[in-house]
Design an enzyme around this catalytic site. Sequence first.
Site, PDB file in Angstrom:
ATOM      1  N   ALA A 254      40.033  49.670 -43.883  1.00  0.00           N
ATOM      2  CA  ALA A 254      40.266  48.664 -44.938  1.00  0.00           C
ATOM      3  C   ALA A 254      41.572  47.892 -44.780  1.00  0.00           C
ATOM      4  CB  ALA A 254      40.175  49.289 -46.323  1.00  0.00           C
ATOM      5  N   ALA A 255      42.220  47.993 -43.624  1.00  0.00           N
ATOM      6  CA  ALA A 255      43.428  47.186 -43.412  1.00  0.00           C
ATOM      7  C   ALA A 255      43.058  45.693 -43.443  1.00  0.00           C
ATOM      8  CB  ALA A 255      44.071  47.539 -42.081  1.00  0.00           C
ATOM      9  N   GLY A 256      41.937  45.361 -42.796  1.00  0.00           N
ATOM     10  CA  GLY A 256      41.488  43.965 -42.791  1.00  0.00           C
ATOM     11  C   GLY A 256      41.098  43.508 -44.192  1.00  0.00           C
ATOM     12  N   ASP A 257      40.509  44.408 -44.964  1.00  0.00           N
ATOM     13  CA  ASP A 257      40.124  44.055 -46.345  1.00  0.00           C
ATOM     14  C   ASP A 257      41.369  43.797 -47.195  1.00  0.00           C
ATOM     15  OD1 ASP A 257      37.493  44.504 -45.591  1.00  0.00           O
ATOM     16  OD2 ASP A 257      37.546  46.602 -46.206  1.00  0.00           O
TER      17      ASP A 257
HETATM   18  O1  RIB Z   1      36.326  47.827 -44.112  1.00  0.00           O
HETATM   19  C1  RIB Z   1      36.247  49.182 -44.436  1.00  0.00           C
HETATM   20  C2  RIB Z   1      34.978  49.450 -45.179  1.00  0.00           C
HETATM   21  O2  RIB Z   1      33.876  49.265 -44.312  1.00  0.00           O
HETATM   22  C3  RIB Z   1      34.824  50.867 -45.693  1.00  0.00           C
HETATM   23  O3  RIB Z   1      35.373  51.042 -46.964  1.00  0.00           O
HETATM   24  C4  RIB Z   1      33.327  51.107 -45.615  1.00  0.00           C
HETATM   25  O4  RIB Z   1      32.718  51.317 -46.844  1.00  0.00           O
HETATM   26  C5  RIB Z   1      32.759  49.888 -44.890  1.00  0.00           C
HETATM   27  O5  RIB Z   1      32.197  48.983 -45.746  1.00  0.00           O
END
Ligand code: RIB
Length: 305
Positions: A254-257
């Site tokens: 989730a770094a990109g998120d």
């Molecule tokens: O980007 C990370 C995410 O990718 C995780 O939280 C997982 O659920 C997938 O969707």
Amino acid sequence: MNEKNKILVIGSANTDMVISAGHFPKPGETLIGYDFMTNHGGKGANQAVAAARLGGDTAFICKLGDDSFGHSIMEMLRKEGIDVSYSSVSDQASSGVALICTIPSGENSIIIDSGTNGLLSPDDVMAAEPLFAEAAVMLMQLETPIDTVIKAAELGKKHGACVILNPAPAPTGPLPEALLRNVDLLIPNETEAESISGVNIQTDEDVAKAMDEIQKLGVKNVIITVGCKGVYARINGKLVKVPAFKVKAVDTTAAGDTFCGALCVSLCKGNNLEEAILFANKASSISVTRRGAQMSMPYLNEVNV
Ligand code: RIB
């Protein structure tokens, strides 16, 4: 940026089940791991949570299952202060689940059962048009059906939002022109940029070439994230490289998120692209020092230091 200030995220929500291990399992291998945990994830929900924690006025459109995972996600989104008035529940599938393996380098491997994320339909986003009318920035990924993403981009454009697409997970085929023509900013990582542009990225020149190829597809602006090496953007025609903060990464999930959610918050505040990238880099550098997806995401007071 227009005079509105809302961030609208459309996308997936998952429950992440994470096991750490010394290495990724090989085909046929049973591996003993450690430190099992569950936490809220899904690229869409992660980006919405990142934006909300950093002070963004955030709405999120997703589809959850009528099960304990779905109920827990809905409750968490509300607690984070996210507008979920147009997120819905379906009994036609289970809520999305991600099985994640992380290794000591901080890298991960993820397998997803999309569940109800795969049922988020163009009709669902059309029903949420009032949210699009209020949005300054709209953010999407590729964990929901492509027709839904196309419709969302079209609605965002119609209402004058800045339409941002994080093309993750990496598309397996070409992205439709009907989508790309409505995208103002594409934020792929290196792998996604390679798959979209067809350019093998090794050097700064390759990054520039990949950006050219992506822009030829109709996208106006491109930011390419390259993990611990930083972020490339073309600003006023010039290729700019913004280095990443030096940290000890324990889990890059989730770094990109976090980067995408944070970037939206900064752009909404009227900051320029370079300022927004710096802010987003800081936020994502904090997230990689902690385990998990949403568990790892920072609050504004941690980034503004
Ligand atoms: O980007 C990370 C995410 O990718 C995780 O939280 C997982 O659920 C997938 O969707």
